[in-house]
Design an enzyme around this catalytic site. Structure first.
Site, PDB file in Angstrom:
ATOM      1  CE  LYS A 265      19.156  66.583  38.626  1.00 25.75           C
ATOM      2  NZ  LYS A 265      19.403  68.062  38.719  1.00 25.75           N
ATOM      3  CG  ASP A 310       2.547  75.273  35.763  1.00 26.13           C
ATOM      4  OD1 ASP A 310       3.214  74.489  36.483  1.00 26.13           O
ATOM      5  OD2 ASP A 310       1.741  76.101  36.224  1.00 26.13           O
ATOM      6  CB  CYS A 379      19.497  70.022  45.162  1.00 22.81           C
ATOM      7  SG  CYS A 379      18.716  71.625  44.904  1.00 22.81           S
TER       8      CYS A 379
END
Length: 426
Positions: A265, A310, A379
């Site tokens: 992406k 993070d 996903c």
């Protein structure tokens, strides 16, 4: 040299309780056993076919084995499972070979005393016409056997999406996944890329929407082609490309990809921005961030900077962004056909994911400027990780509004299962 069936059996045994990645396991064992390309392809087909249909196969074996599967050694379990897979799902293997080779396999794996048992179980199944025993009165239970999918997940999909969509999702979880590419529009067009791929022995066609998407026909390791080395494309499913398109990034903008690796992406976003502006790609692990940086260099994308961080911890040093993509870690139930081991996760193993996802979404939203767009995506095909996370975020953050959201279940195009929600900061 060990044969293809031995490599497949070793891979299955290694997958049991190991939390391993199927592609890494079979590739490593095929290389270790010195398999030819042809034998390696057969080993992979047998391994993936057995892994994909494991629940159906085990349902059959529970009917024909006098001993519980749990009481058998891993070698005997693997031999039986692969034998049923060959009998039921591999048209290129005749029934006699499926049985005899399974008997030879269990001997070669050091369990010669079980050879008669393996022979008897498989021949009994064969005598009954290879009929799959019914699962009982439960609709979800029968579908679980038909599609080799855990009953709890079938029940979740039926309740959340209805039978028509659930059946489509179950069917889509089996078989080989299509291969989609994203043409590097900084260097070529989809049409020119297809011509180049044809010259290199790969059949491909433009597959918009979205613009830049290319579908590959047949089976070929596209990463080995010169066009890949030259940075003319990267491999990316159509749904993932649609997600990057939904972000709507424009040339000159500043964009954050909060959970970027392996970078598909990120690359698509940068290409859509015409390599003008800035894309900050972050990942928890430095090695994975390095993979993103390496991919960007291959594609000639210079506006991407990749670093470790993070996503659940706010870093004010990153500054403010026009667009933020928040493609969070998830259970992955939208990509089962690519990674069949995913469906054997227990409900308990994923119950903490929504909280992690919400934390990442909440943190990522702090980087967005007023009027900017935030895309939350997964996903997976579980509302608890998708719509419920977005609903909670909107309820607790009054400064954001929902522009659109969509769940890709394969209804319109053959894509991975995917969820995308577009949010805007007012």
């Amino acid at each position: 040299m060990k044969d293809a069936r031995t490599a497949a059996a070793q891979a299955l045994m290694r997958m049991e309780g190991a939390g391993a990645y199927s592609n890494l396991v079979i590739d490593a064992l095929s290389a270790k056993n010195g398999l030819s390309p042809r034998d390696g392809a057969f080993a992979a087909a047998l391994f993936y076919g057995t892994l994909e249909r494991m629940l159906t196969i085990d349902h059959i074996l529970a009917r024909y084995s006098a001993k519980p599967l749990s009481a058998l050694t891993p070698a005997v379990r693997a031999s039986l499972r692969m034998g049923v897979c060959q009998l039921l799902y591999m048209d290129g293997v005749d029934d006699y070979a499926a049985v005899s080779e399974s008997v030879n396999l269990v001997k070669s794996l050091g369990c010669a005393r079980a050879s008669g048992f393996v022979n008897g179980v498989l021949r009994a199944f064969l005598r009954d016409g290879k009929a799959v025993p019914p699962a009982g009165s439960s609709r979800a239970g029968q579908l679980a056997v038909d599609y080799s999918c855990p009953t709890w997940l079938v029940e979740e999909w039926l309740a959340s999406y209805g039978e028509e969509a659930a059946l489509r999702m179950l069917a889509g979880s089996l078989g080989k996944a299509p291969v989609y590419l994203r043409a590097n529009t900084l260097r070529t067009t989809p049409e020119a890329l297809c011509e180049r791929l044809a010259a290199e022995g790969a059949e491909a066609v433009p597959a918009a929407p979205p613009d830049g998407c290319v579908a590959v026909r047949g089976r070929l390791a596209v990463e080995t082609l010169p066009a890949f080395t030259e940075g003319l494309f990267h491999v990316q499913d159509r749904a993932s490309q649609l997600c990057a398109e939904a972000l709507g990034a424009l040339p000159g903008e500043r964009v954050l990809d909060a959970c970027a690796a392996p970078g598909g992406k990120t690359f698509t976003i940068a290409e859509r921005m015409e390599n003008r502006g800035e894309v900050v790609a972050r990942d928890l692990h430095q090695k994975r961030a390095d993979l993103v940086a390496k991919g960007a260099r291959r594609l000639g994308v210079s506006i991407v900077t990749a670093s470790a961080g993070d996503a659940g911890v706010y870093d004010p040093a990153l500054g403010e962004f026009d667009r933020v993509l928040c493609d969070v870690p998830c259970s992955g139930f939208g990509v089962i056909r690519r990674k069949p081991e995913i469906k054997y996760k227990s409900p308990e193993s994923i119950q903490n994911l929504p909280e992690i996802q919400y934390k990442i979404l909440q943190t990522s939203s702090q980087y967005l400027r007023s009027g900017g767009r935030l895309v939350y995506s997964t996903c997976t095909l579980l509302p608890a990780e998708n719509e419920r996370v977005v609903e909670r975020f909107l309820a607790e953050n009054g400064g954001f509004g929902l522009i659109s959201q969509e769940t890709h279940t394969g209804e319109r195009e053959d894509t991975d299962g995917f969820f995308t929600a577009c949010l805007e900061r007012r």
